[in-house]
Motif scaffolding. Structure first.
Motif, PDB file in Angstrom:
ATOM      1  N   ILE A  35       0.872  -1.171   0.000  1.00  0.00           N
ATOM      2  CA  ILE A  35       0.000   0.000   0.000  1.00  0.00           C
ATOM      3  C   ILE A  35       0.906   1.216   0.000  1.00  0.00           C
ATOM      4  O   ILE A  35       1.638   1.466   0.950  1.00  0.00           O
ATOM      5  CB  ILE A  35      -0.930   0.016   1.219  1.00  0.00           C
ATOM      6  CG1 ILE A  35      -1.760  -1.270   1.277  1.00  0.00           C
ATOM      7  CG2 ILE A  35      -1.841   1.234   1.180  1.00  0.00           C
ATOM      8  CD1 ILE A  35      -2.608  -1.380   2.527  1.00  0.00           C
ATOM      9  N   LEU A  36       0.875   1.974  -1.081  1.00  0.00           N
ATOM     10  CA  LEU A  36       1.777   3.102  -1.298  1.00  0.00           C
ATOM     11  C   LEU A  36       0.970   4.388  -1.372  1.00  0.00           C
ATOM     12  O   LEU A  36      -0.055   4.449  -2.051  1.00  0.00           O
ATOM     13  CB  LEU A  36       2.545   2.883  -2.611  1.00  0.00           C
ATOM     14  CG  LEU A  36       3.499   3.976  -3.066  1.00  0.00           C
ATOM     15  CD1 LEU A  36       4.705   4.061  -2.136  1.00  0.00           C
ATOM     16  CD2 LEU A  36       3.958   3.705  -4.499  1.00  0.00           C
ATOM     17  N   LYS A  43      -2.829   5.072   5.191  1.00  0.00           N
ATOM     18  CA  LYS A  43      -2.278   3.729   4.936  1.00  0.00           C
ATOM     19  C   LYS A  43      -2.231   2.901   6.223  1.00  0.00           C
ATOM     20  O   LYS A  43      -2.686   1.752   6.255  1.00  0.00           O
ATOM     21  CB  LYS A  43      -0.854   3.829   4.370  1.00  0.00           C
ATOM     22  CG  LYS A  43      -0.712   4.632   3.098  1.00  0.00           C
ATOM     23  CD  LYS A  43       0.693   4.584   2.538  1.00  0.00           C
ATOM     24  CE  LYS A  43       1.745   5.185   3.463  1.00  0.00           C
ATOM     25  NZ  LYS A  43       1.570   6.626   3.692  1.00  0.00           N
ATOM     26  N   SER A  44      -1.655   3.470   7.279  1.00  0.00           N
ATOM     27  CA  SER A  44      -1.541   2.748   8.550  1.00  0.00           C
ATOM     28  C   SER A  44      -2.911   2.493   9.168  1.00  0.00           C
ATOM     29  O   SER A  44      -3.144   1.446   9.773  1.00  0.00           O
ATOM     30  CB  SER A  44      -0.654   3.527   9.534  1.00  0.00           C
ATOM     31  OG  SER A  44       0.671   3.626   9.048  1.00  0.00           O
ATOM     32  N   LEU A 150       2.431  -5.405   7.821  1.00  0.00           N
ATOM     33  CA  LEU A 150       3.669  -4.690   8.139  1.00  0.00           C
ATOM     34  C   LEU A 150       3.473  -3.200   7.892  1.00  0.00           C
ATOM     35  O   LEU A 150       3.175  -2.775   6.766  1.00  0.00           O
ATOM     36  CB  LEU A 150       4.833  -5.214   7.296  1.00  0.00           C
ATOM     37  CG  LEU A 150       5.087  -6.725   7.368  1.00  0.00           C
ATOM     38  CD1 LEU A 150       4.601  -7.410   6.091  1.00  0.00           C
ATOM     39  CD2 LEU A 150       6.560  -7.029   7.602  1.00  0.00           C
ATOM     40  N   ASP A 151       3.638  -2.412   8.954  1.00  0.00           N
ATOM     41  CA  ASP A 151       3.394  -0.968   8.890  1.00  0.00           C
ATOM     42  C   ASP A 151       4.722  -0.210   8.829  1.00  0.00           C
ATOM     43  O   ASP A 151       5.266   0.197   9.852  1.00  0.00           O
ATOM     44  CB  ASP A 151       2.580  -0.533  10.108  1.00  0.00           C
ATOM     45  CG  ASP A 151       2.164   0.924  10.020  1.00  0.00           C
ATOM     46  OD1 ASP A 151       2.346   1.534   8.944  1.00  0.00           O
ATOM     47  OD2 ASP A 151       1.654   1.463  11.031  1.00  0.00           O
ATOM     48  N   LEU A 181       0.647  -7.843   3.650  1.00  0.00           N
ATOM     49  CA  LEU A 181       0.167  -6.512   3.302  1.00  0.00           C
ATOM     50  C   LEU A 181       1.158  -5.533   3.914  1.00  0.00           C
ATOM     51  O   LEU A 181       1.315  -5.478   5.130  1.00  0.00           O
ATOM     52  CB  LEU A 181      -1.242  -6.310   3.863  1.00  0.00           C
ATOM     53  CG  LEU A 181      -2.098  -5.173   3.307  1.00  0.00           C
ATOM     54  CD1 LEU A 181      -2.254  -5.307   1.798  1.00  0.00           C
ATOM     55  CD2 LEU A 181      -3.474  -5.167   3.982  1.00  0.00           C
ATOM     56  N   PHE A 182       1.865  -4.782   3.050  1.00  0.00           N
ATOM     57  CA  PHE A 182       3.013  -3.983   3.465  1.00  0.00           C
ATOM     58  C   PHE A 182       2.748  -2.508   3.167  1.00  0.00           C
ATOM     59  O   PHE A 182       2.578  -2.121   2.011  1.00  0.00           O
ATOM     60  CB  PHE A 182       4.265  -4.453   2.715  1.00  0.00           C
ATOM     61  CG  PHE A 182       5.556  -3.878   3.210  1.00  0.00           C
ATOM     62  CD1 PHE A 182       6.373  -4.596   4.071  1.00  0.00           C
ATOM     63  CD2 PHE A 182       5.977  -2.618   2.802  1.00  0.00           C
ATOM     64  CE1 PHE A 182       7.573  -4.075   4.522  1.00  0.00           C
ATOM     65  CE2 PHE A 182       7.169  -2.084   3.245  1.00  0.00           C
ATOM     66  CZ  PHE A 182       7.975  -2.811   4.104  1.00  0.00           C
ATOM     67  N   VAL A 183       2.731  -1.686   4.219  1.00  0.00           N
ATOM     68  CA  VAL A 183       2.530  -0.245   4.066  1.00  0.00           C
ATOM     69  C   VAL A 183       3.881   0.442   3.912  1.00  0.00           C
ATOM     70  O   VAL A 183       4.814   0.182   4.680  1.00  0.00           O
ATOM     71  CB  VAL A 183       1.773   0.327   5.278  1.00  0.00           C
ATOM     72  CG1 VAL A 183       1.909   1.842   5.345  1.00  0.00           C
ATOM     73  CG2 VAL A 183       0.309  -0.067   5.229  1.00  0.00           C
TER      74      VAL A 183
END
Length: 244
Positions: A35-36, A43-44, A150-151, A181-183
């Motif tokens: 998530i960009l 996002k978080s 992952l934040d 799912l990676f922020v």
């Protein structure tokens, strides 16, 4: 095969304006979805809604996995200062009861994979920043999650260490067939890690673009230096300029 189905999701604090939404996305099983978006776009917040740490104003999140199959890596390692590396890692297991020899062996293997072998008895203050983040990742992995959230876990690290941890994470998610799912707000990190990138607009955050990354399964410096990698980065920079 869908890991998460998010439908008409909105979030706000109390009676304030929408911070997030509407969000309508399906996250496929296995692989990494990044998530960009610009800072402050939500996002978080979206990640915490997926984890059940916050409640939406409206909408639905349907999980393919149970809460016990979810792992979360925060921006800060949040380690117990008085506990050893091994005890910090095993915390999710010890909270549920006694630790078996098999789990202990599994934990030692995770530490080895993350470059922490030989540091089992160290305390957090004896570790570098990169090692503390590796330990935080190990703690999330010890419970063998099927969905890993992952934040921005590597945002505060220098570029060399961050790149190494990105490689480690990509390898672990791929070999263990997890869904992640990676922020991030880093374009290059998202292109390196992700199989799919979701671009968010400024607040109230919505998903403006979904991009599939046609890269190798195993990624290293060769992927970072490829023409395809640079093209994806240029396209994403352009996307972010349009939504920021």
């Amino acid at each position: 095969m869908v890991a998460l189905d998010i439908t008409n999701l909105h979030f706000a604090y109390d009676d304030g304006p929408n911070i997030l939404g509407p969000i309508n996305i399906k996250i496929p099983r296995r692989g990494i979805t990044a998530i960009l978006g610009p800072s402050g776009c939500g996002k978080s917040t979206l990640l915490r809604l997926v984890a059940g740490l916050r409640k939406p104003r409206s909408g639905h999140i349907t999980h393919a996995f149970s809460p016990s199959e979810l792992g979360f890596v925060f921006q800060d390692p949040t380690l117990l200062d008085w506990a050893s590396v091994r005890d910090n890692m095993m915390l999710p297991i010890t909270l549920g009861g006694a630790v078996s020899r098999g789990k202990r062996d599994s934990g030692d293997e995770i530490l080895r994979q993350l470059g922490l072998d030989g540091f089992q008895d160290y305390l957090p203050h004896q570790l570098s920043g990169g090692m503390r983040m590796r330990l935080s990742l190990a703690r999330a992995l010890i419970a063998q999650p099927k969905l890993l959230l992952l934040d921005e876990p590597f945002a505060a690290l220098d570029e060399i260490i961050r790149n190494r941890l990105d490689e480690d994470l990509r390898t672990l998610v791929t070999t263990q067939a997890m869904t992640a799912l990676f922020v991030t707000h880093s374009v290059s990190e998202s292109v390196f890690l992700a199989d799919r990138i979701l671009v968010m607009s400024r607040r109230p955050g919505v998903i403006t673009t979904s991009i599939d990354i046609d890269g190798p399964t195993v990624r290293d410096i060769n992927w970072r230096e490829s023409d395809a990698f640079r093209r994806y980065c240029r396209d994403l920079f352009s996307q972010l300029e349009d939504v920021s």
